[in-house]
Design a protein around this motif. Structure first.
Motif, PDB file in Angstrom:
ATOM      1  N   THR A   1       0.841  -1.192   0.000  1.00  0.00           N
ATOM      2  CA  THR A   1       0.000   0.000   0.000  1.00  0.00           C
ATOM      3  C   THR A   1       0.874   1.240   0.000  1.00  0.00           C
ATOM      4  OG1 THR A   1      -0.104  -0.019   2.419  1.00  0.00           O
ATOM      5  CG2 THR A   1      -1.873  -1.163   1.234  1.00  0.00           C
ATOM      6  N   GLY A   2       0.383   2.330  -0.569  1.00  0.00           N
ATOM      7  CA  GLY A   2       1.103   3.594  -0.608  1.00  0.00           C
ATOM      8  C   GLY A   2       0.195   4.676  -1.137  1.00  0.00           C
ATOM      9  N   THR A   3       0.480   5.917  -0.797  1.00  0.00           N
ATOM     10  CA  THR A   3      -0.372   7.047  -1.149  1.00  0.00           C
ATOM     11  C   THR A   3       0.286   7.897  -2.226  1.00  0.00           C
ATOM     12  OG1 THR A   3      -1.221   7.094   1.113  1.00  0.00           O
ATOM     13  CG2 THR A   3      -1.609   9.052  -0.247  1.00  0.00           C
ATOM     14  N   VAL A   4      -0.511   8.338  -3.195  1.00  0.00           N
ATOM     15  CA  VAL A   4       0.008   9.175  -4.265  1.00  0.00           C
ATOM     16  C   VAL A   4       0.811  10.339  -3.689  1.00  0.00           C
ATOM     17  CG1 VAL A   4      -2.152  10.506  -4.374  1.00  0.00           C
ATOM     18  CG2 VAL A   4      -0.610  10.482  -6.343  1.00  0.00           C
ATOM     19  N   GLY A   5       1.986  10.602  -4.253  1.00  0.00           N
ATOM     20  CA  GLY A   5       2.859  11.685  -3.799  1.00  0.00           C
ATOM     21  C   GLY A   5       3.833  11.280  -2.721  1.00  0.00           C
ATOM     22  N   SER A   6       3.605  10.123  -2.098  1.00  0.00           N
ATOM     23  CA  SER A   6       4.497   9.642  -1.033  1.00  0.00           C
ATOM     24  C   SER A   6       5.660   8.863  -1.636  1.00  0.00           C
ATOM     25  CB  SER A   6       3.715   8.756  -0.061  1.00  0.00           C
ATOM     26  OG  SER A   6       4.593   8.139   0.863  1.00  0.00           O
ATOM     27  N   THR A   7       6.760   8.760  -0.909  1.00  0.00           N
ATOM     28  CA  THR A   7       7.888   7.941  -1.345  1.00  0.00           C
ATOM     29  C   THR A   7       8.014   6.670  -0.505  1.00  0.00           C
ATOM     30  OG1 THR A   7       9.374   9.219   0.065  1.00  0.00           O
ATOM     31  CG2 THR A   7       9.207   9.890  -2.247  1.00  0.00           C
ATOM     32  N   SER A   8       7.021   6.349   0.305  1.00  0.00           N
ATOM     33  CA  SER A   8       7.085   5.141   1.125  1.00  0.00           C
ATOM     34  C   SER A   8       5.959   4.185   0.752  1.00  0.00           C
ATOM     35  CB  SER A   8       7.004   5.485   2.613  1.00  0.00           C
ATOM     36  OG  SER A   8       5.741   5.996   2.947  1.00  0.00           O
ATOM     37  N   VAL A   9       6.265   2.879   0.843  1.00  0.00           N
ATOM     38  CA  VAL A   9       5.275   1.832   0.604  1.00  0.00           C
ATOM     39  C   VAL A   9       5.365   0.820   1.731  1.00  0.00           C
ATOM     40  CG1 VAL A   9       5.147   2.043  -1.908  1.00  0.00           C
ATOM     41  CG2 VAL A   9       6.913   0.597  -0.874  1.00  0.00           C
ATOM     42  N   THR A  10       4.224   0.272   2.095  1.00  0.00           N
ATOM     43  CA  THR A  10       4.167  -0.786   3.101  1.00  0.00           C
ATOM     44  C   THR A  10       3.861  -2.088   2.385  1.00  0.00           C
ATOM     45  OG1 THR A  10       3.422   0.739   4.814  1.00  0.00           O
ATOM     46  CG2 THR A  10       3.026  -1.596   5.185  1.00  0.00           C
ATOM     47  N   VAL A  11       4.701  -3.103   2.613  1.00  0.00           N
ATOM     48  CA  VAL A  11       4.560  -4.359   1.896  1.00  0.00           C
ATOM     49  C   VAL A  11       4.423  -5.527   2.864  1.00  0.00           C
ATOM     50  CG1 VAL A  11       5.898  -3.494  -0.054  1.00  0.00           C
ATOM     51  CG2 VAL A  11       7.048  -4.783   1.748  1.00  0.00           C
ATOM     52  N   VAL A  12       3.706  -6.545   2.429  1.00  0.00           N
ATOM     53  CA  VAL A  12       3.638  -7.826   3.126  1.00  0.00           C
ATOM     54  C   VAL A  12       4.342  -8.836   2.230  1.00  0.00           C
ATOM     55  CG1 VAL A  12       2.145  -9.648   4.002  1.00  0.00           C
ATOM     56  CG2 VAL A  12       1.481  -7.242   4.278  1.00  0.00           C
ATOM     57  N   GLU A  13       5.416  -9.421   2.729  1.00  0.00           N
ATOM     58  CA  GLU A  13       6.224 -10.306   1.893  1.00  0.00           C
ATOM     59  C   GLU A  13       5.443 -11.543   1.469  1.00  0.00           C
ATOM     60  OE1 GLU A  13      10.358 -12.893   2.049  1.00  0.00           O
ATOM     61  OE2 GLU A  13       9.876 -11.533   3.674  1.00  0.00           O
ATOM     62  N   GLN A  14       5.472 -11.810   0.163  1.00  0.00           N
ATOM     63  CA  GLN A  14       4.849 -13.011  -0.381  1.00  0.00           C
ATOM     64  C   GLN A  14       5.894 -13.948  -0.988  1.00  0.00           C
ATOM     65  OE1 GLN A  14       1.734 -13.774   0.008  1.00  0.00           O
ATOM     66  NE2 GLN A  14       0.898 -11.830   0.700  1.00  0.00           N
ATOM     67  N   HIS A  15       6.957 -13.378  -1.527  1.00  0.00           N
ATOM     68  CA  HIS A  15       8.009 -14.207  -2.116  1.00  0.00           C
ATOM     69  C   HIS A  15       9.321 -13.436  -2.132  1.00  0.00           C
ATOM     70  CE1 HIS A  15       9.546 -17.564  -4.581  1.00  0.00           C
ATOM     71  NE2 HIS A  15      10.298 -16.621  -5.135  1.00  0.00           N
ATOM     72  N   SER A  16      10.118 -13.596  -1.114  1.00  0.00           N
ATOM     73  CA  SER A  16      11.503 -13.113  -1.082  1.00  0.00           C
ATOM     74  C   SER A  16      11.649 -11.649  -1.447  1.00  0.00           C
ATOM     75  CB  SER A  16      12.375 -13.976  -2.005  1.00  0.00           C
ATOM     76  OG  SER A  16      12.331 -15.323  -1.618  1.00  0.00           O
ATOM     77  N   ILE A  17      10.881 -10.769  -0.787  1.00  0.00           N
ATOM     78  CA  ILE A  17      11.024  -9.341  -1.041  1.00  0.00           C
ATOM     79  C   ILE A  17      12.411  -8.854  -0.639  1.00  0.00           C
ATOM     80  CG2 ILE A  17      10.102  -8.572   1.194  1.00  0.00           C
ATOM     81  CD1 ILE A  17       9.374  -6.977  -2.234  1.00  0.00           C
ATOM     82  N   TRP A  18      13.108  -9.626   0.230  1.00  0.00           N
ATOM     83  CA  TRP A  18      14.465  -9.248   0.629  1.00  0.00           C
ATOM     84  C   TRP A  18      15.427  -9.214  -0.547  1.00  0.00           C
ATOM     85  CZ3 TRP A  18      17.877 -13.007  -0.711  1.00  0.00           C
ATOM     86  CH2 TRP A  18      17.397 -14.306  -0.853  1.00  0.00           C
ATOM     87  N   ARG A  19      15.034  -9.746  -1.683  1.00  0.00           N
ATOM     88  CA  ARG A  19      15.893  -9.685  -2.861  1.00  0.00           C
ATOM     89  C   ARG A  19      15.998  -8.258  -3.410  1.00  0.00           C
ATOM     90  NH1 ARG A  19      16.469 -14.949  -5.388  1.00  0.00           N
ATOM     91  NH2 ARG A  19      15.256 -16.503  -4.243  1.00  0.00           N
ATOM     92  N   VAL A  20      15.114  -7.357  -3.000  1.00  0.00           N
ATOM     93  CA  VAL A  20      15.151  -5.970  -3.476  1.00  0.00           C
ATOM     94  C   VAL A  20      16.196  -5.200  -2.666  1.00  0.00           C
ATOM     95  CG1 VAL A  20      13.848  -3.846  -3.779  1.00  0.00           C
ATOM     96  CG2 VAL A  20      12.724  -6.061  -4.151  1.00  0.00           C
ATOM     97  N   GLY A  21      17.149  -4.600  -3.374  1.00  0.00           N
ATOM     98  CA  GLY A  21      18.206  -3.845  -2.719  1.00  0.00           C
ATOM     99  C   GLY A  21      18.293  -2.423  -3.231  1.00  0.00           C
ATOM    100  N   PRO A  22      19.165  -1.598  -2.651  1.00  0.00           N
ATOM    101  CA  PRO A  22      19.290  -0.201  -3.064  1.00  0.00           C
ATOM    102  C   PRO A  22      19.571  -0.071  -4.562  1.00  0.00           C
ATOM    103  CG  PRO A  22      20.543  -0.622  -1.065  1.00  0.00           C
ATOM    104  CD  PRO A  22      20.095  -1.953  -1.572  1.00  0.00           C
ATOM    105  N   GLY A  23      18.815   0.782  -5.224  1.00  0.00           N
ATOM    106  CA  GLY A  23      18.999   1.012  -6.651  1.00  0.00           C
ATOM    107  C   GLY A  23      18.271   0.044  -7.552  1.00  0.00           C
ATOM    108  N   ASP A  24      17.657  -0.998  -6.987  1.00  0.00           N
ATOM    109  CA  ASP A  24      16.915  -1.951  -7.811  1.00  0.00           C
ATOM    110  C   ASP A  24      15.640  -1.328  -8.358  1.00  0.00           C
ATOM    111  OD1 ASP A  24      18.686  -4.022  -7.582  1.00  0.00           O
ATOM    112  OD2 ASP A  24      17.607  -5.041  -5.967  1.00  0.00           O
ATOM    113  N   ALA A  25      15.315  -1.710  -9.585  1.00  0.00           N
ATOM    114  CA  ALA A  25      14.056  -1.267 -10.187  1.00  0.00           C
ATOM    115  C   ALA A  25      12.917  -2.140  -9.681  1.00  0.00           C
ATOM    116  CB  ALA A  25      14.140  -1.347 -11.703  1.00  0.00           C
ATOM    117  N   VAL A  26      11.774  -1.518  -9.425  1.00  0.00           N
ATOM    118  CA  VAL A  26      10.589  -2.251  -8.994  1.00  0.00           C
ATOM    119  C   VAL A  26       9.395  -1.799  -9.820  1.00  0.00           C
ATOM    120  CG1 VAL A  26      11.351  -2.706  -6.631  1.00  0.00           C
ATOM    121  CG2 VAL A  26      10.152  -0.571  -7.148  1.00  0.00           C
TER     122      VAL A  26
END
Length: 214
Positions: free
Chosen positions: A1-26
């Motif tokens: 979830t996240g709000t338009v204009g914000s730079t933060s998102v709240t996620v619930v891990e479903q499959h190895s979200i830890w694979r996302v690192g600094p500079g990674d595209a999402v």
């Protein structure tokens, strides 16, 4: 979830979200619910380690609610597809169904990019005795509609009715699917309605066909 204009998102891990690192595209995609089809690219500022709230580089273009997903996009200089590449997992009602890659230079596909059957799910026959209306297919409007007989579900095909012994109707996307036929139904159970945008400003999964009735 996240709000338009914000730079933060709240996620619930479903499959190895830890694979996302600094500079990674999402890729963020509203796969179901209000704003379905909205999507955008962004970049992670820090490691994503399990469920939590994380920072993205750019302000969000859209608001994302329950039913959205965020996925790592692998990045390559050149992309040579020689075998068969499929999404990590088909859509399961919560996540999946997305195949995304960023290629800096040239993508050459001598193999196959295959996402067949990984979008919205088809209707499941509601009983083993074949005495009920078939269920419609899942669509951009929501889950399969239970025992709806010959009524469709947006892009999802309608199920067969309980006294017709016919198959369900086909799903639709840019063009309409196939009508499963009337064969004694009070009115013909219809195929899904066509939808989608040629500009791809919004991205939708393909819908599912309806189940049989009998």
């Amino acid at each position: 979830t996240g709000t338009v204009g914000s730079t933060s998102v709240t996620v619930v891990e479903q499959h190895s979200i830890w694979r996302v690192g600094p500079g990674d595209a999402v890729l963020l995609h509203q796969s179901r619910g209000t704003g379905v089809g909205n999507w955008e690219l962004n970049w992670a500022v820090s490691d994503f380690v399990g469920s939590g709230t994380y920072t993205l580089r750019n302000p969000l273009k859209y608001t994302y609610i329950d039913g959205a997903q965020i996925a790592l996009i692998p990045m390559f200089s050149t992309c040579n597809i020689t075998g068969t590449v499929t999404p990590l997992a088909p859509w399961n009602g919560t996540w999946g169904g997305i195949l995304a890659v960023i290629c800096r230079d040239t993508m050459t596909v001598s193999g196959t990019l295959n996402a067949n059957g990984t979008g919205y799910r088809g209707g499941i026959m509601p009983d083993s005795g074949w005495i009920s209306n078939g269920n419609s297919g899942e669509s951009q409007l929501g889950p399969s509609m239970i025992g709806n007989g010959y009524y469709g579900n947006g892009g999802g095909g309608a199920g067969g009715c309980d006294y017709s012994a016919t198959g369900g109707s086909g799903a639709s996307y840019g063009t309409e699917g196939t009508n499963g036929g009337g064969n004694g139904c009070a009115s013909p159970h219809r195929m899904g309605y066509s939808y989608g945008e040629e500009t791809l400003d919004r991205l939708f999964f393909g819908s599912g066909g309806g189940s049989a009735g009998g």
